[in-house]
Design a protein around this motif. Structure first.
Motif, mmCIF file in Angstrom:
data_model
loop_
_atom_site.group_PDB
_atom_site.id
_atom_site.type_symbol
_atom_site.label_atom_id
_atom_site.label_comp_id
_atom_site.label_asym_id
_atom_site.label_seq_id
_atom_site.Cartn_x
_atom_site.Cartn_y
_atom_site.Cartn_z
ATOM 1 N N THR A 1 11.046 64.738 21.514
ATOM 2 C CA THR A 1 12.000 65.644 22.015
ATOM 3 C C THR A 1 12.009 66.752 20.742
ATOM 4 O OG1 THR A 1 13.728 64.202 20.640
ATOM 5 C CG2 THR A 1 13.191 63.781 23.035
ATOM 6 N N CYS B 1 12.597 71.779 21.393
ATOM 7 C CA CYS B 1 12.312 70.881 22.090
ATOM 8 C C CYS B 1 11.055 71.108 23.003
ATOM 9 C CB CYS B 1 13.655 70.535 23.208
ATOM 10 S SG CYS B 1 13.424 69.357 24.088
ATOM 11 N N SER C 1 12.047 66.778 28.896
ATOM 12 C CA SER C 1 13.247 66.480 29.983
ATOM 13 C C SER C 1 12.602 65.872 31.111
ATOM 14 C CB SER C 1 13.742 67.890 30.307
ATOM 15 O OG SER C 1 15.002 67.481 31.121
ATOM 16 N N ARG D 1 20.269 66.426 25.747
ATOM 17 C CA ARG D 1 20.108 67.819 26.884
ATOM 18 C C ARG D 1 19.503 67.512 28.142
ATOM 19 N NH1 ARG D 1 19.230 70.727 22.117
ATOM 20 N NH2 ARG D 1 21.023 71.577 21.040
ATOM 21 N N ALA D 2 18.524 66.292 27.951
ATOM 22 C CA ALA D 2 17.696 66.225 29.071
ATOM 23 C C ALA D 2 18.369 65.569 30.416
ATOM 24 C CB ALA D 2 16.603 65.158 28.722
#
Length: 476
Positions: free
Chosen positions: A254, A386, A391, A419-420
């Motif tokens: 990530t 990232c 994701s 955030r994914a």
């Protein structure tokens, strides 16, 4: 130099790849992966390598004719249970120089990993792969849903229901699982455990020795699925320790590190090292990239002769020691506050301090030192970003099997992971997965972002994190 290499990477366990396979990955400009290869060896690739799934042989031909060095990765062996020979024929017809690099196939590796000898002097001298007759030991691949059909076919060929047999799930991986029983009872016993998926069916006299010779199943993390979110170039020692303890490792970085340009600001900072009293490295990444910049400007480690050197964290110190420099101070805490406290006895008034670090980072250290009169220069040497594919990969993983343990080695790995996922779905998606963090700062970030941290390493290194995960597993 051979333009195209068709490389067997073995059954999936990264330690079972050959040295030739490792060299082919390291030297390639382009890497194309067939289905089933996984990502266990891709951290060895050059940071400039073009890595993607294999789409067509035509692309391989085109890249080779452009002068690129291409490595095509196959699970197991490129010429066994694979389409490597078909690709080789097309390359030969196209006049492209190529070579095949053999790899260990899962039928030979997985039984041994589970303590099953394939030949035993005086008891079993022949091995058959597939639905064969006459072999004393038989190893048969079975797709999910075809276990009973495979067992029935073997008994129809004359194998008795009392024949010693085993099913090996997740074969060839560090976390493979063995179920042993007489052939006629094997499917029922596996169903009792709720097991499913692709498997190897092994039958023969060696199966009866498995309970004594299976060392893999006795390891602390055997069968545990562990997710590594660390940057690809830093994953190797961490992954290797987890695998050695029997874990099945999934790597979805990530975070990726992008070095900043060696611009005028960097050149000025390096030119002023002779009057810089203290250089503080906040991470191993900062050490690696700063030294690359130092070499790019015509300097080397001697440029730091006038400076005392400090490190935040043992891994940072080890990265410096690998370059022949031993820091005067290494904080035992992997925090800026820990280093500032360790520097309490140092006279800081008027001291010029250089801090190579990420372009976005916590400001605790420079502000703490500035309050004591130090002249602090923050030198951003890299960006932590990232990876664009992270994701989708995480969503696929947690919408399918998920994992037992999620590991985080920095606050950035946590933030990018969170955030994914949609905010309202995160706890449900993670299920019963434990969250393991390398230090208190990372753990605090995880909690603030809604994760329940169950494991925090006492030693703030990946080694310490592995030990903490193993200790937690033993207590279960």
């Amino acid at each position: 130099m051979t333009r195209v290499r068709l490389v067997g990477v073995g059954p999936g366990h990264p330690g079972l790849a050959t040295m030739q396979a490792v060299e082919a990955i390291k030297e390639a400009d382009v890497i194309r992966c067939c289905d089933g290869c996984g990502a266990a060896l891709l951290h060895l690739a050059s940071v400039r390598a073009d890595i993607a799934p294999l789409e067509s042989t035509d692309e391989i031909v085109r890249l080779a004719r452009e002068g690129r060095s291409v490595t095509v990765l196959f699970p197991g062996n490129p010429y066994a249970f694979s389409n490597g020979s078909e690709i080789a024929e097309k390359l030969e017809r196209a006049g492209v120089d190529f070579e095949a690099v053999p790899g260990l196939i899962v039928e030979l590796a997985a039984p041994v990993m589970s303590g099953i000898p394939l030949t035993i002097e005086g008891h079993s001298a022949s091995v058959g792969l597939g639905l064969v007759t006459g072999a004393e030991t038989v190893v048969l691949r079975l797709a999910s849903g075809w276990w009973e059909a495979g067992i029935t076919a073997l008994m129809a060929d004359g194998r008795t229901p009392q024949t010693p047999a085993a099913l090996i799930l997740n074969p060839g991986q560090p976390g493979q699982h063995r179920v042993s029983a007489p052939l006629g009872e094997l499917a029922r016993k596996a169903a009792t455990y709720g097991l499913r998926g692709d498997a190897l069916l092994v039958l023969g006299p060696g199966v009866e020795m498995a309970d004594r010779l299976d060392t893999l199943s006795k390891r602390a993390l055997h069968g545990r699925r562990v997710l590594i979110t660390r940057a690809r170039h830093q994953v190797d020692p961490f992954r290797r320790e987890l695998v050695d303890l029997g874990a099945s490792v999934i790597e979805i970085p990530t975070i990726e590190i992008s070095p900043m340009p060696t611009d005028e600001r960097v050149r000025n900072a390096i030119a002023n090292l002779n009057r810089t009293a203290l250089v503080i490295f906040a991470s191993a990444n900062a050490v690696d990239i700063f030294f690359r910049m130092l070499l790019a400007t015509g300097g080397d480690a001697r440029a730091l002769h006038a400076s005392k050197i400090c490190a935040i964290g043992q891994e940072t110190a080890e990265s410096m020691e690998a370059r022949g420099l031993r820091p005067e101070l290494v904080t035992s805490e992997y925090t800026a506050e820990g280093l500032a406290k360790a520097l309490e006895g140092w006279e800081m008034e008027g001291l010029r301090v250089l801090v190579p670090r990420a372009d976005v980072a916590r400001d605790a250290l420079p502000s703490l030192l500035a309050k004591r009169g130090a002249e602090v220069e923050i030198l951003p040497v890299y960006r932590a970003m990232c990876p664009p594919a992270a994701s989708d990969a995480l969503l696929r993983l947690f919408n399918a099997e998920g994992v037992d343990v999620i590991t985080f080695t920095s606050s950035s790995t946590v933030a990018n992971f969170v955030r994914a996922f949609p905010d309202d779905r995160l706890p449900a998606v993670l299920g019963d997965a434990e969250v393991a963090c390398m230090g208190p700062v990372t753990a605090d970030t995880a909690r603030k972002l809604g994760l329940q941290v169950t494991i925090t390493a006492r030693e703030y290194t990946t080694h310490g994190l592995v030990q903490a995960i193993a200790e937690a597993a033993v207590k279960k």
